[in-house]
Design an enzyme around this catalytic site. Structure first.
Site: not given
Ligand code: RFL
Ligand code: PHB
Length: 389
Positions: A72, A292, A296, A384
Site C-alpha cells: 500500500h 490500534p 503500530k 505510518y
Molecule cells: P502477543 O501477541 O500478545 O503474544 C504473547 C504470547 O505470550 C503468551 N503468554 C504466555 N506464554 C507463556 N507463559 C505466560 N505466562 C504467558 N502469558 C502470555 C500468549 O498466549 C501469547 O501467545 O504479544 P507480542 O508477541 O508482543 O505481539 C504483539 C502484538 O500481538 C500486538 O501488539 C498487536 O496484535 C496489537 N493489536 C493490534 N495491533 C495492530 O497493529 N493492529 C491491530 O489491528 C491490532 N488489533 C491488537 C489488536 C491486540 C489485541 N489484544 C492484545 C487484545 C486486537 C486485539 C484484540
Molecule cells: C487491521 O486490522 O487491518 C488494522 C487495524 C488497525 C489499523 C489498520 C489496520 O490502524
C-alpha cells in the site's frame, strides 16, 4: 536443561526473536501458555511496516509475505464526505504491506518447526528466577510435570497479561497508562474490500476503519461504547452503522456479508520502564500497548525484537555487551515516539464523550491542516510507514 536464551511467549515477538537468533546460531526455547491453534485463531494486526518486512526476510520467513502481501502506497482519511489521501510513496519513498498477523505468526511457526526449534505449548505457572544474577532460570509446569531452563538471557515476549513484566521489582518498574473512553468493534467478512486502500473515517457518529486481509477478505471496525458487547451488534446493525460513518461514495459500493469473526478491543496507551532488568528483556506488548489507530502494536514489537536480536548477536559474536546494556534506552526512545503518534492519530479521529464545542473545532482544524499542509502529511506518512530503527 540449559539454553542460551529462554523466550516466554509464542506470539509474533517471541517467534520472530527465536527465528532471527536461530539463523545466527544462537539457540533458544519458546514457552507458550496456549496451543498453537489458539494463537493462530487470534485476529489482530493487518499492516506491516517496511522494517518488519525486512526482519521477516532476515529471519528467512518473508517469501509468502512478499508473494501474497499487498503493498500500500497511501491511505485515505475522511471526515464526513470530505476525503483526502496521504501518499506514502510520494512523501517518504516508502510503503507498508497489508499481511495479517495471523499469517506472520503461521509463517514463523512453520519455519520454527522446519528448523526443529523447541516450543513448549500449554505451559503453566511460569516463574522467572535469578534475573538480576549471572545465572537466570525459568521454571514452569507442562502436562503436570515441573521443568526448569537455565539460560544466559530471558526474553519476556508474553504480551500485556504475561508474567515477565511483573518480575521487575516494583521499586524499579515505572508504568504509564492512558485508557480511552471507547472501544473498537471489529468484524472480518469474506467480501471484497470497499476500496483498494485503507480508509480511516472520522464522523459525527464516531470513527470507522475499512481495512482488509486480501482481495476477498475485509476487516472493518467501528468505534463503540466500552459497555457494548459483540453479541449486542447484529451483522446488519454493524453494516448500517459503518455506512453512516464512511464517505457516501464508499457506503454506496460497500459489499456486505456475514461476519466470520466479531470482537471488541479496548483502546489503551501503556509503557513500562525500564524494558530490561538484569538478564530479563521485555519485548512487544509485555512492555507497551498502543491504541490500534495507525497499526503500530505488532510493528513496535518487531522494533524491540530488532534491538534485542542485534544486542544478543553482538554479545555472542564479539563478547561486547553494549547492545544489551543500551537495549532499554534504545527501544524506549522509539516506543515513546510511536506512543505519541498512536495517541495523536486516535485523538484526531475519534469522537470523545466529553468533547466540548471548542474541542470539536480544534479537531476539525487539525484534520483540515493535515488535509492542506504537505509538511503535516509528510510527518504523518513518516510515522505510518515506520520510523527508522
Ligand atoms: P502477543 O501477541 O500478545 O503474544 C504473547 C504470547 O505470550 C503468551 N503468554 C504466555 N506464554 C507463556 N507463559 C505466560 N505466562 C504467558 N502469558 C502470555 C500468549 O498466549 C501469547 O501467545 O504479544 P507480542 O508477541 O508482543 O505481539 C504483539 C502484538 O500481538 C500486538 O501488539 C498487536 O496484535 C496489537 N493489536 C493490534 N495491533 C495492530 O497493529 N493492529 C491491530 O489491528 C491490532 N488489533 C491488537 C489488536 C491486540 C489485541 N489484544 C492484545 C487484545 C486486537 C486485539 C484484540
Ligand atoms: C487491521 O486490522 O487491518 C488494522 C487495524 C488497525 C489499523 C489498520 C489496520 O490502524
Amino acid at each position: 536443561m540449559r539454553m542460551q536464551v529462554a523466550i516466554i511467549g509464542g506470539g509474533p515477538s517471541g517467534l520472530l526473536l527465536a527465528q532471527l537468533l536461530h539463523k545466527r546460531g544462537i539457540e533458544s526455547i519458546v514457552l507458550e501458555r496456549k496451543t498453537k491453534e489458539y494463537v493462530l485463531s487470534r485476529i489482530r494486526a493487518g499492516v506491516l511496516e517496511w522494517g518488519l518486512c525486512s526482519l521477516m526476510d532476515e529471519a528467512g520467513v518473508g517469501a509468502r509475505m512478499r508473494c501474497e502481501g499487498i503493498v500500500h502506497d497511501g491511505t485515505i482519511i475522511s471526515h464526513g464526505d470530505t476525503a483526502f489521501r496521504i501518499d506514502f510513496d510520494a512523501l517518504t519513498k516508502a510503503s507498508v504491506m497489508v499481511y495479517g498477523q495471523t499469517e506472520v505468526t503461521r509463517d514463523l511457526y512453520d519455519a520454527r518447526e522446519a528448523a526443529g526449534g523447541r516450543i513448549d505449548f500449554e505451559v503453566e505457572d511460569v516463574t522467572i528466577g535469578g534475573a538480576d544474577t549471572d545465572a537466570p532460570f525459568v521454571e514452569y509446569r507442562m502436562g503436570g510435570e515441573a521443568r526448569r531452563i537455565d539460560c544466559d538471557f530471558i526474553a519476556g515476549c508474553d504480551g500485556f497479561h504475561g508474567v515477565s513484566r511483573q518480575a521487575i521489582p516494583l521499586d524499579v518498574r515505572r508504568e504509564y497508562e492512558k485508557l480511552y473512553p471507547f472501544g473498537w468493534l471489529g468484524i472480518l467478512s469474506e467480501t471484497p474490500p470497499v476500496h483498494h486502500e485503507l480508509i480511516y473515517a472520522g464522523s459525527e457518529r464516531g470513527f470507522a476503519l475499512c481495512s482488509m486481509r486480501n482481495e476477498n477478505l475485509s476487516r472493518y471496525y467501528i468505534q463503540c461504547s466500552m459497555s457494548d458487547r459483540p453479541e449486542d451488534w447484529t451483522d446488519a446493525a454493524f453494516w448500517q452503522e459503518l455506512k453512516r460513518r464512511i464517505p457516501a461514495e464508499h457506503a454506496d459500493t460497500l459489499v456486505t456479508g456475514p461476519s466470520i469473526e466479531k470482537s471488541i478491543a479496548p483502546l489503551r496507551s501503556f509503557v513500562c520502564e525500564p524494558m530490561r532488568w538484569g538478564r530479563l528483556f521485555l519485548c512487544g506488548d509485555a512492555a507497551h500497548i498502543v491504541p490500534p489507530t495507525g497499526a503500530k502494536g505488532l510493528n513496535t514489537a518487531a522494533s524491540d525484537v530488532n534491538y534485542l536480536f542485534r544486542g544478543l548477536l553482538q554479545y555472542y559474536d564479539q563478547g561486547d555487551a553494549t547492545g544489551i546494556d543500551t537495549y532499554s534506552q534504545q527501544a524506549l526512545a522509539r516506543v515513546w515516539k510511536v506512543e505519541r503518534f498512536s495517541w495523536w492519530f486516535s485523538s484526531l479521529i475519534h469522537r470523545y464523550p466529553d468533547q466540548s464545542p471548542f474541542d470539536l473545532k480544534m479537531q476539525r482544524a487539525e484534520i483540515d491542516f493535515l488535509r492542506t499542509n504537505e509538511a503535516a502529511q509528510r510527518a504523518m506518512a513518516q510515522n505510518y510507514v515506520g520510523l527508522p530503527y
